[in-house]
Design a protein around this motif. Structure first.
Motif: not given
Length: 333
Positions: A232-260
């Motif tokens: 994602l960071v590389a794809a956005i960086k390759a688009r000069p018409d878009l702003l730079p981005v930053r990202g995060s990544l985590v692993w863990g347990r979640v619960i899904s409700r209401s589409g979230d």
């Protein structure tokens, strides 16, 4: 617009309930759950299509398939998503009319209003097709996941879904958007959203939600999410018409409700992206260690970042995730 709702309204709320074979309270609850404002009981508002829909949901409850609480939840889900969907579709059609016919916003909206009934059938058919495909894909993923669970996992009180997730957001979006006109701002937001959705889905991950200048994604395994984040960071960086981005990544347990999805790791991912430098992806130490000891570790390199204070979490020394160099950078967190 009468043809979109099954003809001219001929029924009041009282008549809607009578024709559908439900009590008046259930009819009112149905209408509110669909996301519409209250209407007087004697106001002529409804058509036979409303009767058919209310009778169907009443049969779902009456047939002991689901209880009323679940039926209301299902109604609210479809109404919320339908509202978002039609807004997206209408705005896309307005943009198309404006661009192709060189119209201002008012003229473009009048064109769309004049023609929307002509294409409603196609949009409806595509919605049903997409819904069936998405339902089949989710059912397949769920079948694979539950069949692989141990007895201990099935009986655990912990959050049920082990997932990798992350955020990607645009840097300096607020200040940049203040300088843009409406068309430039629309192009920026659309370019960002289309790019991230394409990268995320092409890897087999899924978009959870978009929040203006940010997107939250999720994957069933950590290596997939890691590739999504750095790509994602590389794809956005390759688009000069878009702003730079930053990202995060985590692993863990979640619960899904209401589409979230919900859980402590969602909050962690949100806090991490706030302290990530532009054009980087950062992880918490536990996620970094898990990825570095996985079979996919050789595809990545890991760079220790200075400790950072994160509200509600405390101080943490995040780890930057990068793709390994062509020569093969050692993966050492």
């Amino acid at each position: 617009m009468a043809e979109l709702i099954g003809g001219e309204p001929t029924l009041t709320m009282v008549q809607l309930a009578e024709h559908a074979g439900v009590d008046l309270t259930a009819a009112r609850l149905f209408w509110r759950a669909m996301g519409f404002p209250n209407v007087p009981d004697d106001a002529v508002t409804f058509t036979p299509l409303d009767v058919e829909a209310l009778r169907a949901i009443g049969g779902l409850v009456g047939g002991v398939h689901v209880d009323r609480t679940t039926a209301v939840s299902l109604l609210r889900a479809q109404s919320y998503l339908a509202d978002r969907l039609v807004l997206w579709q209408i705005e896309a059609l307005v943009e198309d009319a404006s661009r192709r016919h060189k119209l201002d916003d008012t003229g473009a909206r009048l064109v769309v209003l004049d023609r929307i009934a002509e294409i409603a059938g196609v949009l409806e058919g595509q919605l049903v097709y997409a819904w069936r495909r998405q339902l089949a894909a989710l059912a397949e993923r769920m079948d694979m996941e539950v069949s692989g669970r141990s007895v201990e996992e099935s009986g655990s009180d912990s959050l049920p879904l082990p997932r990798a997730l992350g955020f990607v957001d645009m840097v300096s979006f607020t200040s940049s958007s203040a300088r843009l006109g409406s068309r430039e701002l629309a192009a920026l937001v659309q370019g960002f959203e289309f790019t991230v959705r394409d990268v995320i889905t092409s890897h087999g991950a899924r978009v959870v939600k978009t929040i203006g200048d940010a997107v939250m994604f999720i994957a069933d395994d950590l290596p997939t999410a890691a590739h999504v984040a750095v790509d994602l960071v590389a794809a956005i960086k390759a688009r000069p018409d878009l702003l730079p981005v930053r990202g995060s990544l985590v692993w863990g347990r979640v619960i899904s409700r209401s589409g979230d999805v919900f859980g402590p790791v969602v909050n962690l991912a949100s806090r991490l992206v706030d302290v990530a430098p532009p054009e980087t992806v950062i992880m918490d130490p536990a996620t970094s260690e898990r990825l570095a000891t996985s079979s996919a570790a050789g595809a990545f390199s890991f760079v220790q970042r200075p400790p950072a204070d994160m509200p509600g979490i405390g101080q943490m020394a995040p780890v930057e995730l990068r793709l390994a160099s062509p020569e093969g950078t050692p993966a050492t967190p």
